[in-house]
Every structure is written in structure tokens, then in C-alpha cells.
Motif scaffolding. Sequence first.
Motif, PDB file in Angstrom:
ATOM      1  N   TYR A   1     -11.671  14.384   4.907  1.00 22.20           N
ATOM      2  CA  TYR A   1     -10.369  13.882   4.469  1.00 22.20           C
ATOM      3  C   TYR A   1      -9.373  13.825   5.626  1.00 22.20           C
TER       4      TYR A   1
ATOM      5  N   TYR B   1     -12.763   3.186   6.989  1.00 20.63           N
ATOM      6  CA  TYR B   1     -12.060   2.351   6.014  1.00 20.63           C
ATOM      7  C   TYR B   1     -10.751   3.017   5.576  1.00 20.63           C
ATOM      8  N   GLU B   2     -10.869   4.274   5.168  1.00 21.37           N
ATOM      9  CA  GLU B   2      -9.681   4.971   4.650  1.00 21.37           C
ATOM     10  C   GLU B   2      -8.608   5.104   5.735  1.00 21.37           C
TER      11      GLU B   2
ATOM     12  N   HIS C   1       3.795   1.438  12.909  1.00 24.08           N
ATOM     13  CA  HIS C   1       3.011   0.893  11.796  1.00 24.08           C
ATOM     14  C   HIS C   1       2.560   2.035  10.898  1.00 24.08           C
ATOM     15  N   GLU C   2       2.812   1.880   9.601  1.00 24.91           N
ATOM     16  CA  GLU C   2       2.554   2.985   8.670  1.00 24.91           C
ATOM     17  C   GLU C   2       1.064   3.291   8.489  1.00 24.91           C
ATOM     18  N   VAL C   3       0.203   2.387   8.910  1.00 23.85           N
ATOM     19  CA  VAL C   3      -1.241   2.662   8.821  1.00 23.85           C
ATOM     20  C   VAL C   3      -1.815   2.979  10.199  1.00 23.85           C
TER      21      VAL C   3
ATOM     22  N   ARG D   1       0.844  -1.212   0.000  1.00 27.66           N
ATOM     23  CA  ARG D   1       0.000   0.000   0.000  1.00 27.66           C
ATOM     24  C   ARG D   1       0.870   1.249   0.000  1.00 27.66           C
TER      25      ARG D   1
ATOM     26  N   PHE E   1       2.984   6.073  -2.644  1.00 24.17           N
ATOM     27  CA  PHE E   1       4.164   6.905  -2.907  1.00 24.17           C
ATOM     28  C   PHE E   1       4.698   6.723  -4.331  1.00 24.17           C
TER      29      PHE E   1
ATOM     30  N   THR F   1      -8.033   3.148   8.182  1.00 29.14           N
ATOM     31  CA  THR F   1      -7.390   1.880   8.541  1.00 29.14           C
ATOM     32  C   THR F   1      -6.795   1.169   7.326  1.00 29.14           C
ATOM     33  N   ALA F   2      -6.940   1.774   6.143  1.00 32.48           N
ATOM     34  CA  ALA F   2      -6.394   1.135   4.936  1.00 32.48           C
ATOM     35  C   ALA F   2      -5.232   1.936   4.344  1.00 32.48           C
ATOM     36  N   ARG F   3      -5.351   3.249   4.385  1.00 37.80           N
ATOM     37  CA  ARG F   3      -4.306   4.074   3.766  1.00 37.80           C
ATOM     38  C   ARG F   3      -3.091   4.182   4.674  1.00 37.80           C
ATOM     39  N   PRO F   4      -1.919   4.089   4.110  1.00 41.16           N
ATOM     40  CA  PRO F   4      -0.725   4.356   4.922  1.00 41.16           C
ATOM     41  C   PRO F   4      -0.558   5.854   5.136  1.00 41.16           C
ATOM     42  N   ILE F   5       0.313   6.213   6.046  1.00 40.74           N
ATOM     43  CA  ILE F   5       0.650   7.637   6.231  1.00 40.74           C
ATOM     44  C   ILE F   5       1.178   8.141   4.902  1.00 40.74           C
ATOM     45  N   PHE F   6       0.573   9.170   4.364  1.00 37.70           N
ATOM     46  CA  PHE F   6       0.984   9.589   3.035  1.00 37.70           C
ATOM     47  C   PHE F   6       1.052  11.101   2.852  1.00 37.70           C
ATOM     48  N   SER F   7       0.103  11.831   3.443  1.00 37.29           N
ATOM     49  CA  SER F   7       0.036  13.272   3.184  1.00 37.29           C
ATOM     50  C   SER F   7       1.352  13.942   3.580  1.00 37.29           C
TER      51      SER F   7
ATOM     52  N   THR G   1      -6.069  11.037   7.871  1.00 42.18           N
ATOM     53  CA  THR G   1      -4.634  11.329   7.750  1.00 42.18           C
ATOM     54  C   THR G   1      -4.080  11.924   9.042  1.00 42.18           C
TER      55      THR G   1
END
Lengths: 393, 465
Positions: free
Chosen positions: B238, B124-125, B191-193, A272, A277, B127-133, B242
Motif C-alpha cells: 500500500y 497503476y495505483e 501534480h496531485e498524482v 479523481r 476526498f 499513477t492513478a490515485r491522487p495524494i490522499f492518505s 502513497t
Amino acid sequence: MARAIILSLLILLALPAFAGAREYAWDFDRSNGLAGWVLSGAAGAVLTDRALRVTGTRPTMVSPAVGFDARGKVLMLRIKSPVRGAAAVGLVAGRDIDRRLFDIVPTEGFRDIRIYLGGLSPRGGRTYDRVVIQFPDTTKSLSPLEVDFVRIDEPGPAGLLRAWWTGFWDVEFIDTRAATVSNVKTPRVGPVSFLTALYVFMALVFAAAAAASVYSRRASQAAVDTGGLVARAAFIAFMAGGALYTLRMDYNWLVMWGRDIEALSGRETRERTADRFGIYHRDFDVFLDFIDLVKSTVPEGAPVRPAVRPPGDTMGQLAKYFLLPVMTSDRARFIWVFDDGTVYDPATLTLRKGLEVVAYPVREVARLGPRAALYEEVDEAGGANGTGEGGRR
Amino acid sequence: MSALSTAIALLLPTGCGYLVVGYFLRDDPRSGMLEKLALGYGAGAGIVTFVMFLAGVAGVPFGAPVITAGAGAVAGFFYYLTRRDGKSPFRASRPAGPGLAGWRLYLAIIMGVWVAAKLAFVFYEGTARPIFSWDAWNHWSTAGKVFFYDRGLLLDRTSEFYFGAGYRFLGHPLLNPLLQTWTALWLGEFHEVYAKSWAIFYFFGLLGTFYFAAAREAGRLGALAGVFFLAGVPLLTYHGTTAYSDLPLAYYGLAGTAAFWGYLRGGNRDLLALAGLFVSMGALTKNEGLFFFIAIGAALAVHLASEKKPVVAGLAAFLIPCVILMGPWMAFKAVNGLGFGHSGGEAGIALLSDPKYPEAHGVHWQVLPVIARDFFLRANYNLIFPFWIALTLWRRKDVLGSPVRYLYVIVLSVISMFLVVYLLVEFSAVTEATGLQRNTMTYLPVLFFTVLVLLARGRTGSSGK
């Protein structure tokens, strides 16, 4: 008979709504060639009997100089894409470019995309020289992206409305850019912003609500309270406008949800992360492998530094984040290189980028493929010099 | 296993915060368990990170047991105080008005389903998306990671990484990174998520806090409609997915304002203390949190002076939690010269006299039309700004002649302080759209609440005090 005549007349009357003028049309195939377009960022481009097939990290097509007023114009694009991603269309006027993103989804066959060009310019209608179209990365796909044709049309009212409608539901801002977290792109209804259109809608609701209220009062012969009537009608208009706004803006999340279920569900956290990224580097999974290699190679407590990446470089910043607990320090003796054009010469113990010596003397400590490696500063004899600062965690 | 550890990391602060909030609301029969849960989540998160900060400064290595013990002691103390007064924090509330029937019920069901779908999306988002912003991995999460691996705040003055230097803006408060550290401590890894899973529940908590505070004024349907429109603000949704700090600040700003409004309605000074507790946690979340502290403090001062109330007792009730919670952080900042800007010591205001940045000098009037366009023609805030202005003009007598005016003092003070910053310092936050919308998002729940209170006063026909 009379009905048939009336129907024929109606069809004749309605025809102008569908009729439109074609300003420019470019068909890409073996007989027409690229028709004056310039292609860049493409690793490969082949013309077939039907279409242009391109692959590349960001294949970009630049039209010949034409000159057109964007008002009332629609760009029509027929493509077949093997990948999902954000594409962009840009209109070039001298040194300025007005652009917008649009989504591309994978399809079995060719698909038409219509973009209202009058909505691109923040300053309203404007004359442009060229069109630029940029497609997403296709290098990880087995199939190329195919472009059948590009047209700039001036459609009739029906065609224009269709382009406005599809443009209104465009979810272009849903991508993985930081802009999503800082602000939301406002949908457009043709040449105007969604909110402008919403105010017009609310004015209509206000008028309808006020009229209905007056009618019902008169029917029941009750006195009309003007202040109350205006307040009630305004309240109804705002509620209707707010609900419509919510519907449209939440549609974005619905699309994002569907897309993320497809992209993220059932995948490991690492996959993911590489998926998200991937906008920064197309081989982000390889980058993460390299990060793991560095972390498992450097001695505990020893910091690292990039060979050439300046402080603001995104990949450098990302490495800093993902390398933790290994710290990054300008004084580190371990130096990492990832896909930045740096070359190592083991004979001279020199790390170079172009003609510039980036580090000397260094020895290679670990390597992952041809473009990623970890080096250590050594003394002239090739031994570790031990001058690096131990990074505290 | 990760999910279980994350759940523990989230439930422990919630339980702790519940008991603390339960003490301040012990004499308020209108607040039930769900409301205390919504408030307790944020209060608990603030308490846990406050304990972590104190532990870090004292040199106590971070560990789940030691931080849990510290936060547990705080919770136990407040539970003891509640029980000593013969009260219980586990008490159902009085219903907020009659039940719904007919078209109101159908409308409520539609809006309720809509909001539930939004919560499901955020869950859902989140617990599914990794740290990204960008600011998450580049600042907030990287700080959380550094503190986690150090098991402390890196307060070795001889280190080039002192207090996370090179990895974070040193003057920025610590609630967000320390919450990530706390979650990582329970997970045993960063953990990245899941490290940012707390953001989801700030979104839930914000909507819950809004609903319960609004239901007392506007009834269930009005409160649900408010939640429906507030949840429709895209950035709030959003941010629930994040690891940014704007949503927690929005939560604390609203919780502080709701508690202050509760005080205005009933005169219970415990609610002033609760308001102080929440605005302090806002100031420990982002530097802009101080705006809410100043705004609510100003509204309170105006209220006490104009209503001839005991000024010292009122101010003390509000300020004591502020001193306790904000004091150590502000003292730490002062001692270390951390300032309020993006780096150690150098505040953005330093640009005003820096000859290297001539474009930064003077008053940046160019931000005003950009802000006006953003408020009225862009799709970031639903229709709250035009609606607020229309309603204010329509109900101006009620605004001036009722306690709603104190809510206006809060909203207008916060807007004014942001405006001064934009005009004099951070003009690029507006012109380059990097901060304006996120800043505005932090006070939007308070604005929605203010509007709903004013609307409800019209609906019930109540005016004056």
C-alpha cells in the motif's frame, strides 16, 4: 429402491445442518411499517408494497430494543443499492457499540448480505440490545436505496459456515480511510482471527507432512531422523501458511485494483481527487471549485483564513492544502466560508454563526452558491482596511 | 507531457545514484547493473534532496537545472573516481547460482508472475490515485507544495511560515517533501498524482535490493520466495502507492543492512561506506532512521572489536558518509532548535514532565500485550514473527556462531529502540494503532533478510564463520 431409501436417509440426516432458528425478523413494507425501527440521517423515506426506500447522506436505521447473544448469530439483510460504498453494522450494548464495515455494491435487483455477528465483538460472545445499520451516501444517485428486510438468524452449521466464508473474504478495510495506510484489518474466520485459523491450518499441514515423511522413510526402510523430520515439516507448514496468507491478503489489492480502475481510469486528476476526498464532504467537487475561486480572487501574496473552522477541522486542513500557493494565516483579512452554517448580513456587514458574531465589519468579495463565499475585513465605512498581513510564499 | 516530465524527474536521480553506487561496488564482481539500478534509485533520490537542502539553506532558489547540475556534479565526481581506478560501473554480474529447472522452475514462474502482478498493481495505483492518505496531504505533501511554490525552504526568520511553519512538523526530515518538490519542478506544477510517483519505485527498488542481496545467500529460488513473502506484507504494497516516508525508510534500512552484510562476507570497506550512505539517507527520511544508523553502527562496533579488526579504519569508513550527509541537517536542527517531535523544539519526550498530560508519565507497560497480539495474531506482517522465533530457537547455535549474529544485533537494536519509545513516550502509537504497524514495516525487510540468510546457511550446511 434401496438406493432411494439410503438417499432419503442421508438427506434426512443432513437436514439439521441447513436448519436454523430465526430469532428476529423485520419486514419493511406498507403493511408492516418500520416495525419499531428508528430512522436518522435520511433525507427521504418511503414505504412501498415491497420495501423501505431511503435517501440521505448517511441513512441510519436503529432497531427496537431486543436483547440477544451474538454468538452463532447471523444478520441477514436484503437490499437493493444504487451506489457503491462502505456501510456499517453496529451492535449496541448499553453505551458501547461494536461495529464493522461492509461493502455495498450497486445491483439491479435485491441482494442478500450475511454478516456473522459473533465476529463483531472483540471480547467474544456478548448480549446486545440493538442493531444499528448505516448505509452510504445516496444523495448523488437518482434512485433510493431499498431495504426489504433485516433478520437475525441462528443458522445451522451450513448456514453458519456460509456466513463465515463470506465474512472471511470481506474486504471491509479497503476504503479511503487513513487506517489502511497505518494498519490492515485482520480478516476473521467466524469467531476467530485469520491468523488463529492459519495456525490451526499449519498444525494440520505439519502433522500431514510429518506423517508423510515417516511413511516414506519406513517404506524405503531408511532411519527416521526426528530432528530433521520436525524441521522439514515445520518449514513446509510455515511455507503453506505464508502462501495462504499472501493469497488472502493480496485478494484485497485485487479487489481494490478492480474498483479503482472503475472509479479512476479515464478521469481527470481533479475528478479523481473529488472522488477520493468525497468521504470528507459529499460535494467535494464544489469545494474544489470554491478553492479555485478563492485562489483567483485574493490578491497575490495575501493570505486567507477560515471564518469558523477550528485548527483541527478536516475541511479547514484540506482547504489549507488545496489553497496553496495562497497561504493560511490567523492574521489574514480574507475570510472564507464553506458549508459551515455561517450567515452574512450585508446590512450590518456582519458574519454570524448562530448568535455569535464571527467577523465584523466584512464585505463579500466572491460567492459560489448559497453556502460558500469569500469575505474581506473592511473599515466601518466599508472600504478595505489594509491591516492584514501579507503572507509570504 | 506530464508522464515524460515525471519520467525525467525519476530517471535523473536514478542515473546519478547509479554512478555513485557504481563507485562503491566497483570491486564487487557479484553486483550487476540491475542491482546497481535498484540501489541507485534510492541513492540518487537521497543525493538530489541533499543538494536541494544545501541549496535551500544557501538561499539558492530551487530550479530543475540548478539542482540537476548539483546532483550531476556529485555523480560525475564518483564516475571519475571509478574510471580513475580503471573500473566501470556498467558491468554485468556473475550469475547467482545455477539456472532453475523442473518443479523449481514452475514454482519460480508462479511466484514471478505473482510478484509482477503486484508491481503492476502498485504502478497503476501510484499513477492513478491522487495524494490522499492523511499524513501525506496534511504534512509531507503540503510541505513539498509549500517549498515548491516558494522555490526554497522559506528560511525568512521574520515570516510566520518560517521553514514551512503551520504546514509541516518542523523537526521532521525533508527527503519526502523535497522529492515531491523536485518532481513538481520538472512538471512545472504540483501534480496531485505524479508528485508522489517516486513512492512506486521505492517499492520496486526495495524488492530488487532484497532479491539481489538474498540471491547471493539463498540462490534465485530462495530469493524469489523471499520477495514473494515480503511483497505479501500488505502495508508495504500500500505504501508503494502513497506519499508516506515509511517505505523509503524501509528501503534505506534494508540497503544499509545489505551493504553491511556484504562487508561482513567479503571484508570490502567500500561497502561499509555504502552502508553509511544509505543509513544516513534513512535519517534524512524520518527521525526513526537514526535507529538504523545506531543499530548498524553498534553491529559494526561489536564486529570490529570481537574480530580484532582495525577499529578506526572500519568506523571511519562507515561514519565519514554519515557525517557528510547527516551533519548539515543535524547542525541545522540544532541551530534552529527543531528537536525530534511533531513541532518546533518540543520533542515528544517533553510530555513526560508536562503536568498537563499526567497520563503520559511513567512506563507504559500496557503496550506490551498489544504489540504481542499485533505481531502474532494480526495480519500485518505475514508470518514472519512466529517463523523468526521458531527458526531462531531451532538454529540458535548458528545464530550465535556465525556472522548472522550481527544481523540479529541490527534487528534487535531497532526493535529495542522502538520499544523504548513506545514504553516511555509514544505509547499511543501502539494503543491507538497509529504508528506501530508502520514503524514495524520499516524494519520488516531487514528481518526477512536476516531470516533468509539464516535459512540459507542451514540449507548449504555452512555454519560458523
